[in-house]
Design a protein around this motif. Structure first.
Motif: not given
Length: 79
Positions: A25-35, A37-53
């Motif tokens: 679970n710790m490894i999954l959490g670390i990879f999810w956090q990196k993923l 942040h990468l998705a936010k930096d490359t503007n893949i995430l929808n701008q209307n999502t707030y809670g998970g960004r």
């Protein structure tokens, strides 16, 4: 470590408890956090999502909605 026999503290007479699930679970959490942040930096995430960004709060959309309604209510003209 758990004793195999009561009162016997020799190293070869101890049982080891492996906590694979916690490490996984710790490894999954670390990879999810990196993923995320990468998705936010490359503007893949929808701008209307707030809670998970990152750096976004889930309380922001209700605050925006409430503010818009108050501005609309206050700017009404009475004829």
């Amino acid at each position: 470590m758990i004793l195999k026999e009561t009162g016997d503290h020799q190293i070869h007479c101890l049982r080891v408890i492996h906590l694979y699930e916690a490490d996984y679970n710790m490894i999954l959490g670390i990879f999810w956090q990196k993923l995320l942040h990468l998705a936010k930096d490359t503007n893949i995430l929808n701008q209307n999502t707030y809670g998970g960004r990152p750096n976004c709060n889930a309380l922001t959309p209700p605050l925006i909605d409430e503010t818009e309604q108050e501005i609309s209510r206050l700017s009404r003209k009475h004829f």
